[in-house]
Every structure is written in C-alpha cells, then in structure tokens.
Design a protein around this motif. Structure first.
Motif, short mmCIF file in Angstrom:
data_model
loop_
_atom_site.label_atom_id
_atom_site.label_comp_id
_atom_site.label_asym_id
_atom_site.label_seq_id
_atom_site.Cartn_x
_atom_site.Cartn_y
_atom_site.Cartn_z
N THR A 92 0.82 -1.15 0.10
CA THR A 92 -0.08 0.17 0.07
C THR A 92 0.84 1.22 0.02
O THR A 92 1.66 1.49 0.90
N ARG A 93 0.86 2.00 -1.09
CA ARG A 93 1.65 3.21 -1.06
C ARG A 93 0.90 4.61 -0.97
O ARG A 93 1.05 5.30 -2.07
N ARG A 94 0.14 4.50 -0.04
CA ARG A 94 -0.82 5.66 -0.06
C ARG A 94 0.09 6.94 -0.29
O ARG A 94 -0.40 7.88 -0.99
N GLU A 95 1.09 7.33 0.36
CA GLU A 95 1.71 8.48 0.30
C GLU A 95 2.96 8.51 -0.61
O GLU A 95 3.62 9.46 -0.73
N GLY A 96 3.19 7.18 -1.13
CA GLY A 96 4.05 7.12 -2.04
C GLY A 96 5.42 7.26 -1.25
O GLY A 96 6.54 7.53 -2.04
N TYR A 97 5.67 7.01 0.06
CA TYR A 97 6.82 7.08 0.59
C TYR A 97 7.21 5.92 1.53
O TYR A 97 6.54 5.51 2.22
N THR A 98 8.45 5.34 1.17
CA THR A 98 9.09 4.25 1.76
C THR A 98 10.48 4.56 2.01
O THR A 98 11.07 5.39 1.61
N ARG A 99 10.86 3.64 3.12
CA ARG A 99 12.28 3.98 3.57
C ARG A 99 13.07 3.49 2.36
O ARG A 99 12.92 2.44 1.86
N ILE A 100 14.33 3.75 2.35
CA ILE A 100 15.26 3.18 1.44
C ILE A 100 16.42 2.81 2.34
O ILE A 100 16.88 3.09 3.31
N ALA A 101 16.63 1.34 1.89
CA ALA A 101 17.93 0.75 2.43
C ALA A 101 19.20 1.11 2.26
O ALA A 101 19.35 1.65 1.17
N PRO A 102 20.15 1.14 3.16
CA PRO A 102 21.47 1.57 2.74
C PRO A 102 22.15 0.48 1.97
O PRO A 102 21.70 -0.71 1.79
N ASP A 103 23.38 0.66 1.45
CA ASP A 103 24.18 -0.43 0.79
C ASP A 103 24.41 -1.57 1.66
O ASP A 103 24.87 -1.10 2.63
N ILE A 104 24.48 -2.73 1.08
CA ILE A 104 24.80 -3.81 2.03
C ILE A 104 25.91 -4.79 1.43
O ILE A 104 25.86 -4.97 0.30
N ALA A 105 26.95 -4.85 2.34
CA ALA A 105 27.94 -5.86 1.96
C ALA A 105 27.58 -7.20 1.61
O ALA A 105 26.37 -7.82 1.88
N THR A 106 28.35 -7.85 0.58
CA THR A 106 27.99 -9.17 -0.09
C THR A 106 27.84 -9.94 1.05
O THR A 106 28.56 -10.03 1.86
N CYS A 107 26.50 -10.80 0.95
CA CYS A 107 26.24 -11.78 2.16
C CYS A 107 26.76 -13.17 1.70
O CYS A 107 27.62 -13.34 0.53
N GLU A 108 26.81 -14.00 2.76
CA GLU A 108 27.61 -15.18 2.85
C GLU A 108 27.13 -16.23 1.43
O GLU A 108 27.75 -17.00 0.86
N ASP A 109 25.79 -16.08 1.36
CA ASP A 109 25.03 -17.01 0.46
C ASP A 109 25.80 -16.51 -1.00
O ASP A 109 25.82 -17.35 -1.78
N CYS A 110 25.75 -15.26 -1.28
CA CYS A 110 26.33 -14.65 -2.44
C CYS A 110 27.70 -14.93 -2.85
O CYS A 110 28.17 -15.37 -3.77
N TYR A 111 28.52 -14.85 -1.58
CA TYR A 111 29.71 -15.22 -1.51
C TYR A 111 29.90 -16.69 -2.10
O TYR A 111 30.82 -17.06 -2.85
N ARG A 112 29.31 -17.50 -1.63
CA ARG A 112 29.32 -18.86 -1.86
C ARG A 112 29.07 -19.08 -3.20
O ARG A 112 29.80 -19.84 -3.90
N GLU A 113 28.05 -18.52 -3.70
CA GLU A 113 27.54 -18.75 -5.21
C GLU A 113 29.00 -18.01 -6.17
O GLU A 113 29.22 -18.79 -7.24
N LEU A 114 29.55 -16.95 -5.63
CA LEU A 114 30.44 -16.15 -6.42
C LEU A 114 31.53 -17.34 -6.45
O LEU A 114 32.21 -17.31 -7.65
N TYR A 115 31.80 -18.27 -5.54
CA TYR A 115 33.07 -18.92 -5.63
C TYR A 115 32.51 -20.35 -6.17
O TYR A 115 33.29 -21.68 -5.90
N ASP A 116 31.39 -20.58 -6.55
CA ASP A 116 30.87 -21.93 -6.99
C ASP A 116 30.88 -22.04 -8.54
O ASP A 116 30.15 -21.38 -9.31
N PRO A 117 31.80 -23.00 -9.02
CA PRO A 117 32.07 -23.01 -10.30
C PRO A 117 30.76 -23.26 -11.29
O PRO A 117 30.63 -23.29 -12.32
N LYS A 118 29.86 -24.27 -10.52
CA LYS A 118 28.61 -24.70 -11.00
C LYS A 118 27.61 -23.72 -11.03
O LYS A 118 26.52 -23.75 -11.74
N ASP A 119 27.82 -22.59 -9.99
CA ASP A 119 26.53 -21.62 -10.03
C ASP A 119 26.73 -20.74 -11.45
O ASP A 119 27.78 -20.10 -12.10
#
Ligand code: ZN
Ligand code: ZN
Ligand code: FE
Length: 758
Positions: A92-119
């Motif tokens: 529901t965006r009645r006022e069209g205003y939501t918070r913006i998240a900050p930039d987030i460091a690469t998570c462990e799951d993504c790190y794992r995929e980054l180094y998974d040759p099959k991914d």
C-alpha cells in the motif's frame, strides 16, 4: 484455539528481504494470513495457535535478515478471518513514501555462489540478493523499485525474471538482481592510450596493481584509488601524487590477512563482518607485512573487508590493497567515469569501471571500537545512510544545514532525522554542488518540505546564506551547543546534564572562537558555565597549520617568555611575536584543539601539519602509559568559570628544559585535561546537583583522552554519555541543530522570512 494478530513492524524492513523472510517463517510454522509493505514499514496479519504465534514473534526478531533493523513491533489482536494460506500482498503506497535501505555488503550466500564453479553467477562481480547489494547508491527516486534505480537500463533475462518473481527464491524482489547475461559489466580503461578492455578486466586491473601501478576502481558509492599495500614504492608514489604525505590510508583485505597485521577483538571482528562493512581502525601488530608508509608513525591502521563482489575477485591476486577515496584533496569522491580522467588522471594510469551508474555517492564509513561503549563512528556514510537517526521528540519538517567543515545536513520530520552521508568541507564548488544536490534529493525521497531552516551562528558561513535563500523562518544554533544537544538527543536524555565540548573551532555566542566549553542544560536550553581561557592565534586560523606558532604565542602571552621550539629559527619566533603585538592580526580562541596543537608544537613533534589535527593525533600516539602525574592549572572563579592554562605551559616548558621525554609530557598533558575536567564537573555538580555528563567534539576522537575521561568520571559516580549513532566530530552537528532549534522556536522568535538581517 486459533487466534489472529496484526503485527506492525517499523524500522529498516524494506529492500532487505523482510517480506520473503516473513513468508517463509509463516510457512514453516503453518500460520496463515499475509504480509505487505506499508508507508511506515511492514504489516503482518497471522492466524494460528498462541504457541505458534509466540514462536513467530520470537523468530521474527532473532532470525530477521542481516540488514533488517526492527525499531518497533506493535501487536494487536484481531477477529479470526479463517484464512487458509499465507500470502505476500501488494504494497500500500498511499503517500508513495517508503524508506530506502543502505548499501549492504555481499552476504555469505552470495559469496558462496560467487565461488561455486557450477553456479551461473560464478565470479560475476555484480552478484547480489534480497539480503545484500547496492540500495542507496543506485536509487534515483522512491519508492525503491528497479525502474527507479540505475538498474533500469538492464533488462532481466528469463532466468533472473523467474527468480525475481519466485517467492521461495532468495532473490525474490531483489531489485538489483542480474547475471552475467543481463547485468552490468566491468571494463578496464587505460587512461594514457584511451583503450578499453572488457575481457578479464578485474584480473588485469589486479595484475597492474601487483606490478606497482595505481588504479582507480569503481565500487559501490564511488571510485577508490588502489595500490598494493605491500609495495612501499607504490604507496609512496600514491602519497606524492595525492599530495597526502602522512595521513593514514585504509587497507582492504580479508579477515585472515587482517589478523596478521592488527589485533582484532571479538567486537572489532563483528564490526568488520557486519552488513555495513566499515573501515575499522585497529591497533597494529609489529610486523613488516604491509608497507610502513600506509599509516606512518601511527599505532593504528584502518581496515575494511571486501564488501562488493569485485573486491573478492581483486583479493585473489594480492592480499592487501590500499583503498583510498577517489578524490582530489577536499573534493567529494568521484563517482562518474567521465570525471576519472579529469580529476584522477594525474594519480592513476588505469581505471577499472563498470556501467551501473552510481546515483548517490557515498564514502566508506569509518570508526573504531571503544571497549566499553561499542563502535564509535568517525565518518557515517556507506551502510548507514539514508537510515534515519531517531529524534528524542517529534519535530515539524525541518532542514539543518550543518557545520562548515565535515559537513552533513539533516532533514527531519516527526521522530526521524535523515542525517546525510558525509558531504565534506563546504569550501569548494564541487562539495557545495554535492551538498545542494543531496538536499534536493533527500527532500524528494522523504517528501519533506522544510518549514524551518537551521544553520550555524557564524554570519559569514555559506550555510547561513543558503538558509537565507529559502525565504523561510530560520534559527541559528551555536556550534558547541549543537554538539552537546546532539549527544543528549541520541541518548534521549531529557533532563539536565553537564556538557563538555572539546573541539577544534566553532563560532561562539560572544563572537570569539570557542572549542573548550562546559555547558549546563537540556535539549532546549544550554548555558555556558566554564571554558578554557582565551588565547591568541597569531595570524588567525592559518596558524592551525603550524602548531609551533601557537606554542610561541601561548608561551609569550601566558608565561611572558620567548619560547623557541626545536628547529624553528629565531627570526620566525620574532615574526610571530611581532604579529602578536598587533591585535588586529590575531583572533582569540578557547579551543581545546589549539591547546593540543600548542603542546605538540612545544614538543616539536610536527612542524607543519599535512592533515587536520595531525599535531594532536601525534601527541596522542606518543603518550606513555605509566605516567600518573599531571600539570597544575588554575580555575578562576568567574562567570563563566575560566580554566587557566598558564601553569600547564610553564610545566611543559620546565619539563622540556629538564629533558623529560615527550612521551611523558604527552601523558602528563592528557592526565591534566582529565584532572581539570573532573574538577570543573565536580564544581558544577555540587552547585546544580546534576550527575549526568555528556561528551562531544572532535577532540574526543582521541581514544586515550576519551577512555581516561570516561573512566575517571564514572569512577566519580557520574553517568557519562558519548556519541553512539553519530560521530563525535562535526558529523553530529546538523542533528543537534535540529533538536535545539525545534525547542528554541517556541521560545525565541525565528528570524523572519529570510530578509531580516541577523
Ligand atoms: Zn546476497
Ligand atoms: Zn540475468
Ligand atoms: Fe565541532
């Protein structure tokens, strides 16, 4: 007996994978109902047994996504709907205003995929998910949807589209989701020949750095300038080119390598590995692994972990990178390719860049862990912004323009203070443009049209003139009052406290330069009750760059002595004394920062400083630890109380003559400050019956002074408040301005529609 509950969650719960997390949790516990984003957070309705609902509420808090922050959880009972399943509903965006998240460091799951040759994203340097990746730095407009970010130009491939739409996928609604087929890519520019390479761009850049080159690297919030931290010649060349002879550089490396060069406590490790991934300044180990030119003559070094996938790939080639902000001198960090050659062309030969635009620049955040108090922020930027800092009381829409140096502004409404990222020193066109651009963006994003403007008391500051241009009621707040109120506000202390502002420079209520001040008061009223005595700065602020000049001046005025610091020719000493004789060439200050400079100048540890507070910082670093004596001082019973420093200068001079070691003098000097601070606090506490003490100001970045002050005050039974969510330096000013101005607007009449002269 089944029940239905409504749970309203506020905090950082959008753009961080909160809804899919709630969905999976409800599935797991067999609860029915729905979850949706609202203008103020996330709304959940669930049905199930009391036990399952209790477990749900428990897990909601303990298993929440890493980047999520829950400020409030409101639970209300509802009548049963007998729903059959759990679903994610449209926002529901009645006022069209939501918070913006900050930039987030690469998570462990993504790190794992980054180094998974099959991914399918193996080694793909833009891998991200609902738990990690860029947010703030890529957003143009709110609400946070892909079409409003710089990912808009990349059309998702079929596989990515499927993930994005699949609620069970960990990339469900991950706005920057992409892959090697559909997403952005890196290229390597050779700035000398104008050639561009796409194949293995990152590996090639790393190889260039390994060979001793200096390369610009596009990251999350801007460009870094990188070189091999183990290569002294490269580091030295970077220092020369960046015109930064001594100021420490930060290092990027992984945790294992960090352990080889610094001592890491549990708490420091937690900060390093957090989703914010700031630069953590830690104590060096005595080892020659990285070049001693990285942080020369400094017992500390700042380290950050890789926080974007590209960093991991870079670290495969060499273990330690110098990663310094890609800017020229005091200008903002470069974020666009077009500026690299123009601004950084004289520093780097190559630029590793990519085609995902950085919409909002954001420097790396910096801080240190202070044993009993946690992470103490020095620069609050990437990973924090644009998270609001909570205000102690609700305010009308306001804009506080902040200080002149180390500027941040704050846009506020209700209990939310949107403190901007670190903007910089408002003394050049580029920084000023950045300042004004971000103010506009913040106003648009958070739909805040300020009714009041707040600015510094200094009539000549640019921010005062900018405030006038708004043609809205405005209020001026004294710099050190803003410091103290900022610290009180962070801790929601509404009663009276004794405030100690030890700082560099701030325009005082009496038109003189303040910086060693004691206040008594609360969020809406502050009275200056004590201060360091006023002393002259020969030739004005320019003497800040040459601490020995301050030493000569203070010795002349306080001790009636001609003091010649080591290695300073007599002609220069005479020149300073002549300047002092003519009052129009000096300004007076009660600054604690200058007192530090004076002592640094007397000892002769620095002749001409090359970065802010270099003398004071060196003084802290040389201090011995076994000294318990202190120099005498005088408390003049005036109103406000005046702290006389003549005996201190006398004492230091005597010690120098006796050949006492600089480490001892420094330690004694630190102990002296603590001693007279406690004496003043005791005096004020006796008169006013106040036991709360609040510390703010740039001087409290001095860890030695901070820890000693806190320890001594606490031992004496005071409750001590130091900054926790904002820096103790001028990065906290705009937040304090908001709070104080809001209270004062009821009492003082705000200055009219911008046409009334102050
Ligand atoms: Zn991730
Ligand atoms: Zn794709
Ligand atoms: Fe300050």
């Amino acid at each position: 007996m089944p029940q239905r509950k409504r749970i309203q969650v506020s905090g950082i719960v959008q753009g961080v994978g909160f809804r899919p997390f709630v969905y999976r949790l409800a599935q797991e516990l067999g609860l029915t109902g729905f979850v949706r984003n609202t203008t103020s957070g996330v709304d959940i309705e669930i049905e199930g047994t009391q036990t399952d609902i209790d477990r749900f509420l428990h897990f909601l808090q303990v298993r929440k996504p890493i980047a999520a922050v829950i400020d409030r959880l409101d639970v209300t009972p509802m009548i049963l709907h007998h729903t059959r399943r759990f679903e994610i509903r449209k926002s529901t965006r009645r006022e069209g205003y939501t918070r913006i998240a900050p930039d987030i460091a690469t998570c462990e799951d993504c790190y794992r995929e980054l180094y998974d040759p099959k991914d399918r994203r193996h080694k793909y340097p833009f891998i991200n998910c609902t738990n990690c990746g860029p947010r703030y730095s890529i957003i143009q407009e709110t609400p946070y949807d892909r079409s409003q970010t710089s990912m808009r130009s990349f059309v998702m491939c079929d596989e990515c589209t499927a993930e994005f739409a699949d609620v069970s996928d960990r990339r469900f609604h991950a706005q920057p989701d992409c892959c090697v087929i559909c997403g952005p890519w890196f290229v390597l520019h050779d700035l000398r020949y104008g050639t561009v390479e796409r194949e293995n761009a990152i590996e090639k850049a790393a190889d260039l750095i390994r060979k001793g080159n200096i390369v610009a690297i596009k990251g999350i919030g801007g460009f870094h300038i990188a070189c091999d931290a183990m290569n002294t010649r490269a580091v030295q060349r970077l220092r020369k080119k960046k015109k930064r002879p001594a100021k420490p550089f930060a290092i990027m490396c992984d945790l294992m390598h960090a352990r080889k060069i610094v001592h890491i406590s549990k708490h420091e490790e937690k900060c390093l590995r957090s989703a914010i991934a700031p630069i953590v300044v830690m104590r060096k180990k005595q080892r020659d692994i990285i070049s001693d030119r990285v942080a020369p003559n400094n017992p500390y070094i700042g380290i950050m972990m890789p926080y974007a996938p590209v960093h991991y790939v870079l670290l495969e080639t060499i273990p330690y990178y110098v990663m310094t902000s890609g800017n020229v001198q005091d200008e903002p960090i470069v974020k666009d390719e077009d500026d690299v050659k123009l601004k950084l062309g004289s520093i780097v030969t190559h630029a590793l860049t990519h085609n995902r635009k950085i919409e909002n620049r954001c420097d790396d955040s910096v801080g240190f862990v202070y044993p009993s108090r946690g992470f103490s922020i020095i620069r609050r930027s990437r990973g924090y912004t644009p998270n609001p800092v909570e205000l102690p009381d609700s305010v009308p829409p306001m804009l506080a323009l902040g200080p002149y140096l180390k500027n941040t502004f704050t846009l506020a409404r209700g209990y939310d203070a949107y403190v901007s990222p670190h903007i910089g020193d408002l003394d050049n066109m580029e920084t000023l443009a950045f300042f004004q651009e971000m103010i506009e963006r913040y106003q648009e994003w958070f739909r805040i049209e300020p009714e009041f403007l707040v600015h510094d008391l200094h009539p000549e500051y640019l921010s005062t003139r900018i405030a006038q241009e708004y043609k809205k009621p405005r209020i001026a707040v004294q710099h050190h009052i803003a410091h103290i109120v900022s610290c009180l506000g962070e801790h929601r202390v509404k009663s009276k406290a004794i405030g100690i502002a030890y700082d560099g420079t701030g325009y005082g209520l009496d038109g003189r330069i303040w910086g060693g001040e004691f206040f008594i008061g609360d969020l809406g009223h502050q009275e200056r009750v004590a201060h360091l005595e006023y002393l002259p700065l020969p030739g004005g602020e320019s003497s800040i760059r040459r601490p020995y000049r301050i030493a000569i001046a203070y010795a002349a005025v306080l001790c009636k002595k001609t003091f010649r610091p080591k290695n300073v020719p007599m002609t220069e000493v005479r020149r300073i004394l002549n300047i002092l004789n003519d009052q129009q060439f000096s300004i007076e200050t009660s600054s604690m920062g200058r007192l530090f400079d004076c002592i640094a100048g007397m000892i002769g540890i620095v002749r001409e400083i090359t970065y802010e507070a270099e003398g004071a910082i060196n003084l802290e670093h040389i201090a011995g630890s076994t000294v318990s004596s202190y120099y005498p001082y005088t408390l003049f019973d005036e109103e406000p109380l005046r702290i006389g420093v003549a005996p201190i200068i006398h004492g230091v001079m005597r010690d120098l003559l006796k050949g006492v070691r600089p480490s001892t003098i420094s330690a004694k000097f630190h102990a002296t400050i603590v001693h007279f601070s406690l004496a003043v606090v005791d005096k004020m506490s006796t008169i006013h019956g106040i036991r709360n003490v609040c510390l703010s100001g740039g001087v409290f970045q001095n860890r030695l002074l901070l820890s000693k002050m806190v320890a001594v005050l606490e031992k004496a039974g005071y409750k001590v408040f130091v900054h926790k969510r904002l820096p103790t330096n001028d990065g906290c000013i705009s937040y304090g301005q908001v709070i104080y101005a809001d209270k004062r607007r009821m009492i003082d009449k705000p200055i009219g529609q911008g046409n009334v002269k102050q």
